[in-house]
Write a protein that holds these residues in place. Structure first.
Motif, PDB file in Angstrom:
ATOM      1  N   LEU A 306       1.133  -1.397  -0.017  1.00 23.05           N
ATOM      2  CA  LEU A 306      -0.242   0.181  -0.271  1.00 23.05           C
ATOM      3  C   LEU A 306       1.064   0.906   0.009  1.00 23.05           C
ATOM      4  O   LEU A 306       1.825   1.035   0.544  1.00 23.05           O
ATOM      5  CB  LEU A 306      -1.272   0.188   1.359  1.00 23.05           C
ATOM      6  CG  LEU A 306      -1.684  -0.816   1.728  1.00 23.05           C
ATOM      7  CD1 LEU A 306      -2.110  -1.307   2.875  1.00 23.05           C
ATOM      8  CD2 LEU A 306      -3.206  -1.305   0.838  1.00 23.05           C
ATOM      9  N   THR A 307       0.393   2.966  -0.917  1.00 20.31           N
ATOM     10  CA  THR A 307       0.789   3.374  -0.660  1.00 20.31           C
ATOM     11  C   THR A 307       0.603   4.644  -0.309  1.00 20.31           C
ATOM     12  O   THR A 307      -0.945   4.399   0.336  1.00 20.31           O
ATOM     13  CB  THR A 307       1.240   3.674  -1.480  1.00 20.31           C
ATOM     14  OG1 THR A 307       2.157   3.306  -2.569  1.00 20.31           O
ATOM     15  CG2 THR A 307       1.893   4.926  -1.727  1.00 20.31           C
ATOM     16  N   ALA A 308       0.878   5.244   0.701  1.00 23.02           N
ATOM     17  CA  ALA A 308       0.047   6.233   1.512  1.00 23.02           C
ATOM     18  C   ALA A 308      -0.004   7.618   0.876  1.00 23.02           C
ATOM     19  O   ALA A 308       0.256   8.204   0.404  1.00 23.02           O
ATOM     20  CB  ALA A 308       0.050   6.635   2.712  1.00 23.02           C
ATOM     21  N   ARG A 309      -1.778   8.020   0.300  1.00 25.00           N
ATOM     22  CA  ARG A 309      -2.280   9.734  -0.021  1.00 25.00           C
ATOM     23  C   ARG A 309      -2.280  10.234   1.652  1.00 25.00           C
ATOM     24  O   ARG A 309      -3.290  10.010   2.852  1.00 25.00           O
ATOM     25  CB  ARG A 309      -2.979   9.521  -0.693  1.00 25.00           C
ATOM     26  CG  ARG A 309      -2.764   8.120  -1.909  1.00 25.00           C
ATOM     27  CD  ARG A 309      -3.932   9.067  -3.030  1.00 25.00           C
ATOM     28  NE  ARG A 309      -3.838   8.873  -3.981  1.00 25.00           N
ATOM     29  CZ  ARG A 309      -4.010   8.314  -5.697  1.00 25.00           C
ATOM     30  NH1 ARG A 309      -4.875   9.642  -5.511  1.00 25.00           N
ATOM     31  NH2 ARG A 309      -3.684   8.149  -6.430  1.00 25.00           N
ATOM     32  N   GLY A 310      -1.971  10.824   2.010  1.00 24.01           N
ATOM     33  CA  GLY A 310      -2.197  11.278   3.458  1.00 24.01           C
ATOM     34  C   GLY A 310      -1.090  11.007   4.584  1.00 24.01           C
ATOM     35  O   GLY A 310      -0.437  10.063   4.323  1.00 24.01           O
ATOM     36  N   HIS A 311      -1.411  11.194   5.513  1.00 23.58           N
ATOM     37  CA  HIS A 311      -0.575  10.623   7.261  1.00 23.58           C
ATOM     38  C   HIS A 311      -1.925   9.837   7.851  1.00 23.58           C
ATOM     39  O   HIS A 311      -2.552   9.917   7.912  1.00 23.58           O
ATOM     40  CB  HIS A 311       0.399  11.679   7.801  1.00 23.58           C
ATOM     41  CG  HIS A 311       0.703  12.821   7.064  1.00 23.58           C
ATOM     42  ND1 HIS A 311       1.755  12.456   6.296  1.00 23.58           N
ATOM     43  CD2 HIS A 311       1.258  14.156   7.647  1.00 23.58           C
ATOM     44  CE1 HIS A 311       2.132  13.340   5.275  1.00 23.58           C
ATOM     45  NE2 HIS A 311       2.137  14.176   6.556  1.00 23.58           N
ATOM     46  N   HIS A 312      -1.258   8.481   8.181  1.00 23.28           N
ATOM     47  CA  HIS A 312      -2.450   7.500   9.010  1.00 23.28           C
ATOM     48  C   HIS A 312      -1.064   7.043   9.342  1.00 23.28           C
ATOM     49  O   HIS A 312      -0.261   7.130   9.397  1.00 23.28           O
ATOM     50  CB  HIS A 312      -2.133   6.863   7.603  1.00 23.28           C
ATOM     51  CG  HIS A 312      -3.420   7.352   6.217  1.00 23.28           C
ATOM     52  ND1 HIS A 312      -4.678   7.033   6.170  1.00 23.28           N
ATOM     53  CD2 HIS A 312      -2.525   7.601   5.464  1.00 23.28           C
ATOM     54  CE1 HIS A 312      -4.568   8.237   4.675  1.00 23.28           C
ATOM     55  NE2 HIS A 312      -4.038   8.057   4.325  1.00 23.28           N
ATOM     56  N   VAL A 313      -2.373   6.188  10.661  1.00 27.95           N
ATOM     57  CA  VAL A 313      -1.285   5.252  11.529  1.00 27.95           C
ATOM     58  C   VAL A 313      -2.222   4.423  11.636  1.00 27.95           C
ATOM     59  O   VAL A 313      -3.175   4.130  11.801  1.00 27.95           O
ATOM     60  CB  VAL A 313      -2.083   5.858  13.355  1.00 27.95           C
ATOM     61  CG1 VAL A 313      -1.460   4.990  14.051  1.00 27.95           C
ATOM     62  CG2 VAL A 313      -1.098   7.454  13.504  1.00 27.95           C
ATOM     63  N   LEU A 314      -1.269   2.823  11.568  1.00 33.36           N
ATOM     64  CA  LEU A 314      -1.597   1.449  11.204  1.00 33.36           C
ATOM     65  C   LEU A 314      -1.026   0.725  12.107  1.00 33.36           C
ATOM     66  O   LEU A 314      -0.993   1.019  13.107  1.00 33.36           O
ATOM     67  CB  LEU A 314      -0.908   0.926  10.103  1.00 33.36           C
ATOM     68  CG  LEU A 314      -1.956   1.832   8.406  1.00 33.36           C
ATOM     69  CD1 LEU A 314      -1.810   3.169   8.190  1.00 33.36           C
ATOM     70  CD2 LEU A 314      -1.556   1.538   7.183  1.00 33.36           C
ATOM     71  N   GLY A 315      -1.918  -0.560  12.213  1.00 33.30           N
ATOM     72  CA  GLY A 315      -1.682  -1.456  13.357  1.00 33.30           C
ATOM     73  C   GLY A 315      -2.166  -3.275  12.788  1.00 33.30           C
ATOM     74  O   GLY A 315      -3.240  -3.202  12.239  1.00 33.30           O
ATOM     75  N   LEU A 316      -1.583  -3.625  13.264  1.00 31.88           N
ATOM     76  CA  LEU A 316      -0.978  -5.277  12.135  1.00 31.88           C
ATOM     77  C   LEU A 316      -1.082  -6.637  13.523  1.00 31.88           C
ATOM     78  O   LEU A 316      -0.934  -6.402  14.399  1.00 31.88           O
ATOM     79  CB  LEU A 316       0.592  -5.562  11.849  1.00 31.88           C
ATOM     80  CG  LEU A 316       0.161  -5.048  10.434  1.00 31.88           C
ATOM     81  CD1 LEU A 316       1.993  -5.436   9.969  1.00 31.88           C
ATOM     82  CD2 LEU A 316      -0.272  -5.884   9.414  1.00 31.88           C
ATOM     83  N   SER A 317      -1.912  -6.689  13.197  1.00 29.10           N
ATOM     84  CA  SER A 317      -2.464  -8.130  14.523  1.00 29.10           C
ATOM     85  C   SER A 317      -2.547  -9.612  13.286  1.00 29.10           C
ATOM     86  O   SER A 317      -2.669  -9.386  12.197  1.00 29.10           O
ATOM     87  CB  SER A 317      -3.733  -8.148  14.992  1.00 29.10           C
ATOM     88  OG  SER A 317      -4.083  -8.837  16.297  1.00 29.10           O
ATOM     89  N   GLY A 318      -3.468 -10.011  14.340  1.00 30.07           N
ATOM     90  CA  GLY A 318      -3.126 -11.588  13.430  1.00 30.07           C
ATOM     91  C   GLY A 318      -1.993 -12.668  13.000  1.00 30.07           C
ATOM     92  O   GLY A 318      -1.627 -12.753  14.328  1.00 30.07           O
ATOM     93  N   ALA A 319      -2.026 -13.614  11.712  1.00 30.81           N
ATOM     94  CA  ALA A 319      -0.720 -14.132  12.023  1.00 30.81           C
ATOM     95  C   ALA A 319       0.508 -13.273  11.632  1.00 30.81           C
ATOM     96  O   ALA A 319       0.380 -11.997  11.210  1.00 30.81           O
ATOM     97  CB  ALA A 319      -0.972 -14.368  10.136  1.00 30.81           C
ATOM     98  N   PRO A 320       1.325 -13.561  12.466  1.00 32.42           N
ATOM     99  CA  PRO A 320       2.766 -12.638  12.215  1.00 32.42           C
ATOM    100  C   PRO A 320       3.130 -12.374  11.304  1.00 32.42           C
ATOM    101  O   PRO A 320       3.786 -13.664   9.961  1.00 32.42           O
ATOM    102  CB  PRO A 320       3.288 -13.146  13.256  1.00 32.42           C
ATOM    103  CG  PRO A 320       2.925 -14.566  13.390  1.00 32.42           C
ATOM    104  CD  PRO A 320       2.225 -14.788  12.894  1.00 32.42           C
ATOM    105  N   VAL A 321       3.396 -10.906  10.248  1.00 32.58           N
ATOM    106  CA  VAL A 321       4.164 -10.950   9.105  1.00 32.58           C
ATOM    107  C   VAL A 321       5.285  -9.706   9.340  1.00 32.58           C
ATOM    108  O   VAL A 321       4.950  -8.839  10.805  1.00 32.58           O
ATOM    109  CB  VAL A 321       3.023 -10.799   8.221  1.00 32.58           C
ATOM    110  CG1 VAL A 321       2.244  -9.553   8.657  1.00 32.58           C
ATOM    111  CG2 VAL A 321       3.260 -10.209   7.114  1.00 32.58           C
ATOM    112  N   THR A 322       6.248  -9.690   9.363  1.00 37.96           N
ATOM    113  CA  THR A 322       6.755  -9.249   8.644  1.00 37.96           C
ATOM    114  C   THR A 322       6.810  -7.522   7.577  1.00 37.96           C
ATOM    115  O   THR A 322       5.875  -7.726   6.658  1.00 37.96           O
ATOM    116  CB  THR A 322       8.513  -9.653   8.320  1.00 37.96           C
ATOM    117  OG1 THR A 322       8.273 -10.262   6.833  1.00 37.96           O
ATOM    118  CG2 THR A 322       9.005 -10.183   9.177  1.00 37.96           C
TER     119      THR A 322
END
Length: 556
Positions: A306-322
């Motif tokens: 994904l490429t951000a348009r504007g500033h964002h805060v994200l979070g990852l969970s579930g299957a552990p992924v790099t």
């Protein structure tokens, strides 16, 4: 069944969230265990009153009786073609129950005037609007789909339209009258978007087409049953802001918009759907300060960019992924189970999970996809909701107030076993446990089952063990009845299928056991080849029934 359904619809139990009528049973779903236990104790005291006749509206459906199987039905019944038409139009049909597909209603008639077997060879595609017979039932196919019912005519009536206040034209309890006409003003479009064209989807009304070997199939196509005509329409809302969005560079194997689903629509043939691992989805939203109901992304086997348009805060969970974040100058890792920033123009890339199957990516504010029936969830079996992500999609994000609080780093909500480690799933006895031999019940809990590569969001399939499948104690056919996520349904092969988020509303195979809801997030993370053990647990003690129960008749 109709009396029970009408009574529980009018007098719902505390905590009742869904009600699914079937051929001989009514499935009642509750929001929590306590409500379900209380209702289980109270239900034995209820004697629903009233008539077994339908109490819903009357729907008239015009039909051109020129179906491909009309002559065969005439031969099987001995009535002649005009006699079949007269019998079909001369009775009031009752919508007994739904299932198979959104808007599909099984219609029964007093005296069973038409009783014909299904076709020996099911069709891989039945046109939308086809009027059909099978056994003692009649029905109209809402969408183009596989099926083995005998086709006697066609209609232009729209059986399913999510833009109507009541999407289903016919609901359980309604009365349907068919009217013969010479022609239709507008014939249903056979090429209209419909269900995935797979003759082995579960929930198909034809036992010959029901899966001995397939619980369904994820569809990565761009057409969904709700007629989402373009990617921008599928993932956009009227308040879109192209300067505050996420652009999809690569969707990976399969990336879907999900939320907590659309419960309460079982009678319409619509399952709740939503995130397969709901615990991890809730955690990802919590990390970025969203409510648990916010829409987010479910990513299967990583690979999303994904490429951000504007500033964002994200979070990852579930299957552990790099995960890595890159811009024109440098790259940095993105944390797992912790909120992180993705600035305008930066690209986020997910690798392959080190364990498990599905990762969840939330963005502060939530993905602003269009709602369908009150939810942004994608149901791969029925095709309801946004289409799977594709390169070039623009995902608008709801704006958030400056300085909005986010969550603290957390431990993963779901422990995903390492490759090769067995996953233990706790099970309660199923409603049809008595359909199996004692040896089958022992085999279910004593064997190690291995996940098949044909698993998906509809259900987890297992490889056939060397010892063979689970043997039944009875061989008659089970009348269709409601099923829930976690059901272990056993087809004729004897190898169970574990239903997940996008399972069919009703099924025609006996359920030997049901996985506890608390363990379903782990089931959603099972990779092909993963070993699974089923651990039976005793049912909880029944709650004490309240002194008074809603009833409209005599009580025992």
């Amino acid at each position: 069944m109709l009396r029970w359904h009408a009574h529980l619809a009018e007098h719902p139990f505390t905590g009742q969230t869904d009600l699914v009528a079937a051929a001989r049973t009514v499935l009642v779903v509750f929001a929590d265990e306590r409500s379900a236990r209380t209702a289980a104790s109270a239900v034995v005291t209820i004697r629903p009153g009233g008539s077994s006749q339908a109490a819903g509206k009357t729907v008239e459906i015009p039909v051109v009786y020129d179906g491909a199987d009309l002559a065969e039905v005439a031969r099987l019944t001995g009535l002649g073609e005009q006699g079949v038409v007269d019998a079909h139009t001369g009775t009031a049909w009752t919508a007994a129950f739904g299932g198979f597909a959104p808007g599909f209603a099984y219609l029964s008639a007093p005296g069973e005037p038409l009783d014909v077997p299904r076709r020996d060879t099911p069709r891989t595609a039945v046109p939308a609007g086809s009027v059909a017979l099978a056994g003692t039932f009649s029905a109209v196919y809402p969408q183009r789909s596989p099926g083995g019912w005998q086709l006697i005519g066609r209609t232009d009536a729209i059986l399913w339209d999510t833009h109507r206040d009541s999407p289903a034209l016919v609901r359980p309890g309604d009365t349907v009258r068919f009217r013969a006409v010479c022609e239709l003003v507008t014939v249903a479009d056979d090429a209209a978007p419909g269900l995935p064209g797979d003759p082995q989807l579960p929930g198909n009304p034809d036992p010959a087409v029901q899966p001995e070997d397939a619980p369904g199939r994820d569809t990565a196509g761009r057409e969904h049953a709700d007629g989402l005509e373009a990617v921008s329409a599928a993932h956009a809302s009227p308040a879109d802001d192209a300067d505050h969005a996420l652009e999809v560079d690569d969707p990976g194997m399969l990336s879907l918009v999900q939320d907590l689903g659309r419960p309460g629509m079982g009678d319409l043939g619509v399952v709740a759907s939503g995130a397969a691992d709901h615990a991890s989805a809730r955690q990802a939203n919590r990390l970025v300060g969203n409510p648990s109901t916010a829409a987010l992304l479910e990513v299967t086997m990583g690979g999303l960019q994904l490429t951000a348009r504007g500033h964002h805060v994200l979070g990852l969970s579930g299957a552990p992924v790099t995960a890595r974040i890159t811009n024109e100058e440098h790259a940095r890792p993105a944390p797992f189970c912790a909120p992180f920033a993705l600035y305008d123009g930066e690209q986020l890339s997910l690798g392959t999970p080190s364990a498990g199957l599905r990762s969840y990516l939330a963005v502060s504010g939530g993905v602003a996809a269009a709602e369908v029936l009150g939810s942004r969830a994608t149901d791969v079996l029925s095709g309801i909701g946004p289409a799977p992500l594709a390169a070039g999609d623009l995902l608008p994000v709801h704006p958030t107030a400056p300085g909005r609080a986010v969550g603290h780093p957390e431990e993963p909500a779901v422990h995903v076993p390492a490759a090769g480690a067995a996953t233990v799933l706790r099970v309660l006895p199923g409603p049809r446990e008595d359909w199996f031999t004692p040896e089958a019940l022992s085999a279910l809990r004593e064997r190690t089952w291995r996940v098949s590569s044909d698993s998906n969001r509809v259900g987890v399939r297992f490889e056939t063990p060397p010892e063979g499948g689970l043997a039944r104690s009875r061989e008659d056919e089970l009348a269709s009845e409601g099923v829930v996520a976690g059901s272990l349904q056993v087809p004729h092969s004897g190898v169970p299928v574990l239903f997940l988020a996008d399972h069919p509303v009703t099924g025609g195979y006996p359920v030997i056991a049901v996985v506890l809801p608390q363990d379903l997030p782990r089931a959603a993370q099972l990779l092909p080849g993963s070993p699974v053990r089923f651990h039976p647990v005793p049912p909880p003690p029944a709650a004490t029934a309240p002194a008074e129960q809603p009833t409209s008749g005599d009580t025992a």
